[in-house]
Design an enzyme around this catalytic site. Structure first.
Site, PDB file in Angstrom:
ATOM      1  N   ASP A   7       0.841  -1.200   0.000  1.00 45.75           N
ATOM      2  CA  ASP A   7       0.000   0.000   0.000  1.00 45.75           C
ATOM      3  C   ASP A   7       0.878   1.253   0.000  1.00 45.75           C
ATOM      4  O   ASP A   7       1.643   1.482   0.931  1.00 45.75           O
ATOM      5  CB  ASP A   7      -0.910  -0.001   1.222  1.00 45.75           C
ATOM      6  CG  ASP A   7      -2.017   1.033   1.137  1.00 45.75           C
ATOM      7  OD1 ASP A   7      -1.739   2.169   0.701  1.00 45.75           O
ATOM      8  OD2 ASP A   7      -3.145   0.708   1.512  1.00 45.75           O
ATOM      9  N   HIS A  38      -2.690  -0.238  -2.738  1.00 49.05           N
ATOM     10  CA  HIS A  38      -3.947   0.354  -2.275  1.00 49.05           C
ATOM     11  C   HIS A  38      -5.011   0.265  -3.374  1.00 49.05           C
ATOM     12  O   HIS A  38      -4.707   0.424  -4.540  1.00 49.05           O
ATOM     13  CB  HIS A  38      -3.677   1.822  -1.922  1.00 49.05           C
ATOM     14  CG  HIS A  38      -4.788   2.510  -1.222  1.00 49.05           C
ATOM     15  ND1 HIS A  38      -4.988   2.379   0.124  1.00 49.05           N
ATOM     16  CD2 HIS A  38      -5.753   3.331  -1.684  1.00 49.05           C
ATOM     17  CE1 HIS A  38      -6.031   3.109   0.471  1.00 49.05           C
ATOM     18  NE2 HIS A  38      -6.526   3.687  -0.608  1.00 49.05           N
TER      19      HIS A  38
END
Length: 70
Positions: A7, A38
Protein backbone atom coordinates in the site's frame (compact mmCIF):
# COMPACT_ATOMS: atom_id res chain seq x y z
CA UNK A 1 -9.22 -6.93 7.95
CA UNK A 2 -7.79 -6.74 4.45
CA UNK A 3 -4.34 -5.19 4.00
CA UNK A 4 -2.45 -4.56 0.77
CA UNK A 5 1.19 -5.54 1.32
CA UNK A 6 2.50 -2.75 -0.90
CA UNK A 7 0.00 0.00 0.00
CA UNK A 8 1.59 3.23 -1.20
CA UNK A 9 -0.15 5.20 1.55
CA UNK A 10 1.24 3.12 4.44
CA UNK A 11 4.91 3.28 5.36
CA UNK A 12 6.58 -0.14 5.77
CA UNK A 13 7.15 0.53 9.47
CA UNK A 14 3.47 1.39 9.95
CA UNK A 15 2.45 -1.70 7.97
CA UNK A 16 4.59 -3.89 10.24
CA UNK A 17 3.08 -2.27 13.35
CA UNK A 18 -0.46 -2.74 12.09
CA UNK A 19 0.16 -6.40 11.23
CA UNK A 20 1.78 -7.05 14.62
CA UNK A 21 -0.98 -5.35 16.59
CA UNK A 22 -3.87 -6.88 14.66
CA UNK A 23 -2.32 -10.36 14.60
CA UNK A 24 -2.34 -10.46 18.39
CA UNK A 25 -6.06 -9.64 18.59
CA UNK A 26 -8.17 -12.82 18.54
CA UNK A 27 -11.25 -10.83 17.48
CA UNK A 28 -9.70 -9.80 14.16
CA UNK A 29 -8.90 -11.99 11.19
CA UNK A 30 -6.11 -10.41 9.17
CA UNK A 31 -5.63 -11.02 5.45
CA UNK A 32 -2.46 -9.54 3.92
CA UNK A 33 -2.42 -9.58 0.12
CA UNK A 34 1.11 -10.02 -1.20
CA UNK A 35 2.44 -7.68 -3.84
CA UNK A 36 -0.70 -5.56 -4.19
CA UNK A 37 -1.20 -1.82 -3.74
CA UNK A 38 -3.95 0.35 -2.27
CA UNK A 39 -7.38 -0.13 -3.92
CA UNK A 40 -6.46 -3.55 -5.32
CA UNK A 41 -10.16 -4.51 -5.18
CA UNK A 42 -11.48 -1.60 -7.27
CA UNK A 43 -12.38 -3.01 -10.69
CA UNK A 44 -10.76 -1.00 -13.49
CA UNK A 45 -8.64 0.82 -10.91
CA UNK A 46 -4.94 1.44 -11.43
CA UNK A 47 -3.94 -1.28 -8.95
CA UNK A 48 -6.73 -3.80 -9.52
CA UNK A 49 -5.63 -7.39 -8.91
CA UNK A 50 -8.31 -9.89 -9.87
CA UNK A 51 -6.94 -12.81 -7.85
CA UNK A 52 -6.43 -10.77 -4.67
CA UNK A 53 -9.76 -8.99 -5.15
CA UNK A 54 -11.64 -12.27 -5.53
CA UNK A 55 -9.96 -13.56 -2.38
CA UNK A 56 -10.81 -10.44 -0.38
CA UNK A 57 -14.39 -10.31 -1.65
CA UNK A 58 -14.85 -14.00 -0.91
CA UNK A 59 -13.61 -13.57 2.67
CA UNK A 60 -15.91 -10.60 3.18
CA UNK A 61 -18.92 -12.47 1.78
CA UNK A 62 -18.19 -15.45 4.03
CA UNK A 63 -17.91 -13.12 7.05
CA UNK A 64 -21.27 -11.50 6.27
CA UNK A 65 -22.92 -14.86 5.73
CA UNK A 66 -21.55 -16.24 9.00
CA UNK A 67 -22.35 -13.26 11.19
CA UNK A 68 -25.35 -11.69 9.47
CA UNK A 69 -26.99 -14.78 8.05
CA UNK A 70 -28.20 -15.29 4.57
Amino acid sequence: MHVAEKDEFVLPTAHATIVAMVSSNPCITLHVYSGVDHTFVRVDGEHYDKVAANGANGCTAAFFKRYLGG
